[in-house]
Design an enzyme around this catalytic site. Structure first.
Site, PDB file in Angstrom:
ATOM      1  CG  ASP A  43       1.038  -4.090  -7.371  1.00 24.60           C
ATOM      2  OD1 ASP A  43       2.135  -4.447  -6.895  1.00 24.60           O
ATOM      3  OD2 ASP A  43       0.510  -2.997  -7.106  1.00 24.60           O
ATOM      4  NE  ARG A  86      -0.756   7.496  -8.242  1.00 23.63           N
ATOM      5  CZ  ARG A  86      -0.342   6.286  -7.876  1.00 23.63           C
ATOM      6  NH1 ARG A  86      -1.138   5.517  -7.135  1.00 23.63           N
ATOM      7  NH2 ARG A  86       0.852   5.837  -8.249  1.00 23.63           N
ATOM      8  CB  SER A 131      -3.204   3.049  -7.739  1.00 22.10           C
ATOM      9  OG  SER A 131      -2.463   1.884  -7.460  1.00 22.10           O
ATOM     10  CD  GLU A 189       1.803  -4.162  -0.099  1.00 17.18           C
ATOM     11  OE1 GLU A 189       0.876  -3.387  -0.325  1.00 17.18           O
ATOM     12  OE2 GLU A 189       2.618  -4.504  -0.988  1.00 17.18           O
ATOM     13  N   GLY A 212       2.072   2.091   1.301  1.00 22.33           N
ATOM     14  CA  GLY A 212       3.079   2.843   0.566  1.00 22.33           C
ATOM     15  C   GLY A 212       2.482   4.011  -0.189  1.00 22.33           C
ATOM     16  CG  ASN A 239       2.753  -2.735   4.896  1.00 18.94           C
ATOM     17  OD1 ASN A 239       3.750  -2.070   4.640  1.00 18.94           O
ATOM     18  ND2 ASN A 239       2.685  -4.029   4.621  1.00 18.94           N
ATOM     19  CG  HIS A 285      -3.171  -6.493  -0.338  1.00 13.43           C
ATOM     20  ND1 HIS A 285      -3.730  -5.759  -1.338  1.00 13.43           N
ATOM     21  CD2 HIS A 285      -1.863  -6.099  -0.308  1.00 13.43           C
ATOM     22  CE1 HIS A 285      -2.845  -4.956  -1.880  1.00 13.43           C
ATOM     23  NE2 HIS A 285      -1.691  -5.145  -1.271  1.00 13.43           N
ATOM     24  NE  ARG A 286      -1.590  -5.670  -5.214  1.00 13.66           N
ATOM     25  CZ  ARG A 286      -2.820  -5.222  -5.486  1.00 13.66           C
ATOM     26  NH1 ARG A 286      -3.784  -6.075  -5.746  1.00 13.66           N
ATOM     27  NH2 ARG A 286      -3.074  -3.923  -5.466  1.00 13.66           N
ATOM     28  CE  LYS A 343      -1.034  -2.640   1.190  1.00 20.77           C
ATOM     29  NZ  LYS A 343      -0.727  -1.527   2.100  1.00 20.77           N
ATOM     30  CG  ASP A 385      -3.185   0.461   1.862  1.00 17.60           C
ATOM     31  OD1 ASP A 385      -3.022  -0.140   2.936  1.00 17.60           O
ATOM     32  OD2 ASP A 385      -2.429   0.319   0.880  1.00 17.60           O
TER      33      ASP A 385
END
Length: 671
Positions: free
Chosen positions: A328, A30, A26, A356, A96, A94, A400-401, A433, A52
């Site tokens: 998450d 950013r 995250s 995802e 976001g 993928n 991934h999670r 990811k 990502d």
């Protein structure tokens, strides 16, 4: 990172040690976007290296940012809010955290500076909603074309130079689907603040508020002081400009920390699990997972930049929890629920359905495979621990999670699973990811009983191809490999170099105790140097064959060989792996080939390395070694009684590998 179709986790019984987390996804994406929009060069320390962030970096390069990578540093020279290119097609996988903010930023830039940009991803990204963000941008004057289904990517954003945005009225965006929509607007709208303040209003309840906190914190570091009124109204001051802070440090990923907090709560009974890189000073809301783990009974100490976890209450305490603040990390709680004393209920998780994958449906399906009872609704999941654990092949849905949190089901022996069962993780590479080395980190901490770790032995005479076969089988399964012959050859090489009497068992055993050996893939390092090529010399091989018959040598190397038996599994090749070293191996293969074929293979191998050889002499030497190995009094060369014979004289390596994997599949509890 494992790139195999599946990874089988043996039953695991404990955990201890330290893990350093990769950088926060995250924060990383950013920071990259902010650095790309800012004027000047930003040096980013500890950037997450993952799928990502890779797509975000590629997108920034396409847009004209200069990206420099130097070890753990990433330098981004930004655009200063001005487009360097006016047309591009961006593939965002993928991610976001890349798709939503880039859509908003490029829509604003194209509307005022002109250009056309297409944004697409993998199939699942085209199923993840973005309509609420599009609906918020269009009244501003942004032109956005939906190239596929309405309300979903792929998209094209376009505009003409000199355009103006309608920022007089507040921009309204729904907050109850994904906080990434609000984050995207907050990251993009400083680009539209020339004419005055820009106001964003949230419609409905804002979910995942901690992720918006991250956004506001990082905006402040880049010079954007957003004013907010609760969670409903956000004001970007007129004339806002992105200014690089020069350097930014990315802290460890708090969502990834949840797996290791859970690991400690489940399995750290003696020595704690220590998680480095994130702690009580974190700006990430998922650090509040620690409170949930404590509520379930974990003994957790959060320091400034690390977390120390031990098992506290056991079994874990069932809880009912509103998870809006940790959407998450809450997935990890669903797996911790397998180890609880009653049903656990997680609520306010509707956002799981637009991640995802549909994580509520996926989690329910996979937990049921393990034997749990699961009830679900639009925004909740209730998990009742298994009465009877079942070996399960876990589908990960390219998520991934799902892979990471469900790996914790391998600790089922601690929940009394009788018998303990393995867990298969399908498509383990999906962890790339956010945490490419997750499974390596897990295995570095995990403990288990040796008999739980599966072993495949491949024995056979010299030059039968057992080393090549073992390497390929280990690679296909993601297992460790032990080339026992290389240990003997390493000792032989060390003895020859040190002029040790190679007929003296005690002298060789003493030398073996001092060997500094390290395996690196197919290479073996001895006392700090790569000796892989030297080990193949005929003189070294002949010496190894002689000294391997000495009882003192075999005993000295026996314990070293046993130490290679660690999760997730081992493929061991040699001459007595199935008969002496690993007599309980789940699959034993005895590889044979006729002497003529073996001599031809060895000849080609030596010639390819520039070593002169005579095929007739090689055959005679192989036959002599066979006779010595079969007749030696200690561990003579012979198949184990339960070994499967494989004559590869007429088989390719691929055919031999396929046969061994087929035999292995017959012994697997998974379909």
């Amino acid at each position: 990172m494992y790139s195999i179709p599946f990874l089988d986790l043996p039953p695991l019984t404990g955990a201890a040690g330290s893990v350093t987390l990769p950088g926060s996804k995250s924060i990383s994406n950013r920071v990259l976007l902010l650095a790309g929009l800012a004027d000047g060069t930003t040096t980013v320390h500890g950037l997450l290296d993952s799928d990502d962030t890779a797509v975000m970096l590629d997108a920034l390069r396409q847009l004209g940012c200069r990206i420099e990578r130097d070890g753990g540093l990433t330098r981004v020279t930004g655009l200063g809010g001005r487009l360097a290119v006016h047309e591009a097609k961006l593939f965002l996988g993928n991610a976001g955290t890349a798709m939503r903010p880039l859509t908003a930023a490029l829509a604003v830039l194209a509307a005022t500076q002109g250009g056309r940009f297409e944004l697409a991803g993998v199939a699942r990204m085209h199923e993840r909603p973005i309509g609420d963000l599009v609906d918020a941008l269009r009244p501003l004057g942004c032109t956005i074309d939906e190239l596929g289904a309405r309300g979903f990517p792929p998209l094209a954003v376009r505009g003409d130079a000199g355009g103006r945005l309608a920022t007089d009225a507040p921009i309204r965006v729904r907050g109850d689907v994904s906080s990434q929509f609000l984050t995207a607007l907050l990251l993009a709208l400083p680009l539209a603040s020339d004419a005055g303040d820009v106001v964003v209003e949230v419609v409905g309840e804002l979910i995942s508020k901690p992720y918006v906190e991250i956004t506001l914190n990082l905006l402040a570091r880049f010079g954007i002081a957003v004013r907010r009124e609760g969670w409903q109204r956000f004001t970007i001051p007129a004339g806002s400009r992105y200014r690089t802070p020069g350097e930014v440090w990315v802290e460890g990923d708090a969502s990834s920390a949840s797996y290791f907090v859970a690991l400690g709560a489940i399995a750290a009974t003696d020595v704690p699990v220590v998680i480095e890189g994130v702690g009580r000073d974190s700006i990430q809301g998922d650090m509040r997972f620690v409170d949930a783990a404590r509520a379930m009974g974990a003994d957790v100490t959060a320091e400034a930049s690390r977390v120390v976890v031990r098992r506290g209450r056991w079994p874990l305490k069932a809880i009912t929890l509103d998870c809006n603040h940790i959407p998450d990390a809450a997935m990890t709680l669903a797996v911790m629920a397998l180890y609880a004393d009653a049903p656990t209920t997680l609520t306010n998780i509707a956002s799981w359905r637009v991640k995802e994958t549909d994580r509520i449906a996926a989690m329910a399906t996979e937990l049921r495979k393990l034997g749990a009872e699961v009830a679900t609704g639009d925004d909740f999941i209730r998990v009742t621990p298994p009465r009877t654990w079942r070996a399960a092949a876990i589908d990960t849905y390219d998520d991934h999670r799902m892979a990471m949190c469900l790996s914790l089901a391998a600790f089922n022996p601690l929940a009394g699973a009788t018998p303990p069962v393995p867990v298969r993780i399908r498509d383990p590479k999906c962890v790339g990811k956010t945490f490419p080395d997750y499974f390596e980190a897990l295995f570095a901490l995990a403990r288990t009983e040796p008999h739980h770790v599966p072993v495949i032995t491949i024995d056979g005479p010299t030059a039968s191809g057992k080393g090549t076969l073992a390497t390929e089988v280990a690679r296909a399964l993601g297992y460790h490999k032990l080339d026992s012959g290389s240990l003997y050859r390493a000792l032989a090489l060390a003895a020859l170099d040190a002029h040790v009497d190679t007929s003296s068992g005690p002298a060789l055993a003493a030398l073996a105790q001092r060997l500094q050996l390290r395996f690196d893939g197919d290479a073996l390092w001895l006392d700090g140097r790569d000796v892989s090529a030297e080990l193949r010399l005929e003189a070294v091989g002949a010496t190894a064959s002689r000294i391997s018959a000495l009882p003192e040598v075999r005993q000295a190397l026996h314990d070293l060989q046993l130490a290679f038996r660690r999760p997730p599994g081992l493929v061991a090749d040699g001459r007595d792996m199935g008969t002496v070293v690993f007599p309980d191996a789940k699959l034993k293969v005895f590889l044979t080939a006729n002497a003529a074929m073996r001599a031809e293979r060895r000849y080609k191998q030596l010639i390819s390395k520039g070593i002169s050889a005579n095929i007739t002499d090689l055959r005679a030497d192989l036959e002599a070694r066979d006779a010595r190995d079969r007749s030696r009094s200690v561990a003579p060369l012979k198949p184990a009684e339960d070994a499967l014979l494989l004559d590869n004289s007429a088989l390719s390596v691929d055919q031999s590998v396929a046969q061994v994997l087929a035999w292995w599949a017959q012994r697997s509890p998974f379909d």
